[in-house]
Scaffold this motif. Sequence first.
Motif, mmCIF file in Angstrom:
data_model
loop_
_atom_site.group_PDB
_atom_site.id
_atom_site.type_symbol
_atom_site.label_atom_id
_atom_site.label_comp_id
_atom_site.label_asym_id
_atom_site.label_seq_id
_atom_site.Cartn_x
_atom_site.Cartn_y
_atom_site.Cartn_z
ATOM 1 N N ARG A 1 0.827 -1.210 0.000
ATOM 2 C CA ARG A 1 0.000 0.000 0.000
ATOM 3 C C ARG A 1 0.862 1.262 0.000
ATOM 4 O O ARG A 1 0.570 2.223 -0.708
ATOM 5 C CB ARG A 1 -0.947 -0.013 1.191
ATOM 6 C CG ARG A 1 -2.111 -0.971 1.016
ATOM 7 C CD ARG A 1 -2.799 -1.266 2.342
ATOM 8 N NE ARG A 1 -3.953 -2.137 2.188
ATOM 9 C CZ ARG A 1 -3.880 -3.453 2.039
ATOM 10 N NH1 ARG A 1 -2.704 -4.067 2.015
ATOM 11 N NH2 ARG A 1 -4.978 -4.174 1.921
ATOM 12 N N LEU B 1 1.019 4.224 -2.787
ATOM 13 C CA LEU B 1 0.724 5.617 -2.445
ATOM 14 C C LEU B 1 1.916 6.554 -2.618
ATOM 15 O O LEU B 1 1.728 7.773 -2.618
ATOM 16 C CB LEU B 1 0.220 5.707 -0.997
ATOM 17 C CG LEU B 1 -1.127 5.050 -0.721
ATOM 18 C CD1 LEU B 1 -1.412 5.026 0.773
ATOM 19 C CD2 LEU B 1 -2.233 5.752 -1.476
ATOM 20 N N TYR C 1 -5.363 4.457 0.803
ATOM 21 C CA TYR C 1 -5.161 3.514 -0.299
ATOM 22 C C TYR C 1 -6.472 3.229 -1.025
ATOM 23 O O TYR C 1 -6.539 3.282 -2.250
ATOM 24 C CB TYR C 1 -4.551 2.204 0.224
ATOM 25 C CG TYR C 1 -4.609 1.107 -0.792
ATOM 26 C CD1 TYR C 1 -3.823 1.141 -1.926
ATOM 27 C CD2 TYR C 1 -5.503 0.043 -0.644
ATOM 28 C CE1 TYR C 1 -3.898 0.144 -2.887
ATOM 29 C CE2 TYR C 1 -5.581 -0.950 -1.574
ATOM 30 C CZ TYR C 1 -4.776 -0.901 -2.699
ATOM 31 O OH TYR C 1 -4.870 -1.886 -3.645
#
Length: 190
Positions: free
Chosen positions: A46, A50, A94
């Motif tokens: 994640r 990001l 996310y």
Amino acid sequence: MPERNKQFGLYGAQGIKGHQAVARQLDALAGYIATPVTARRGLLARLHYLTRSDHARARAHAAGLTVTDRTLRAWLAGKRSPSKANIERVERAYRTVRRENVARYLLARLNRQGRGTRVEIHPLNQSQVDRPRQRAVEFRTLNIRHWDRIVQAWVADDERGMDDAWVDQIVDLGSQWGQYEYVTNVGFAA
């Protein structure tokens, strides 16, 4: 036209709101990372998603991940672990960024240049309802041609907007649309 249900489940019927089933199906189509965020691998996946570019970082910041770049580097290197609140922020950011990224693609696939997508609506579960109180509710299909409002509400995580957009589509079922406000499942593919 029937009104919306005010006391759903009063006699034992079971199901979920139709728009929640649609949101669940859109989430499945979005293809989230399967490993939970609480596992190191899931957290790293994640965080890489990001932070892969400046644009992705800006969108993550706008979605609520407001930690410094130094903290992000420490998490990625494994020198520090995020708190429980920060893990929830990472997951929320996310999901928000992923929804924004796949929305245009999903919308094009669902609308299919005006042909739409066939939706299967599985009625609510009445197995716990006494026989005299059961309704004759059957499996239905519906072709939805305009997904714009549904997908926009899904991206914004707007529960009320999603409900209104879904109800606007199921009124095409005719006078029985109120029977499909609560369902066991809504299925479609993109």
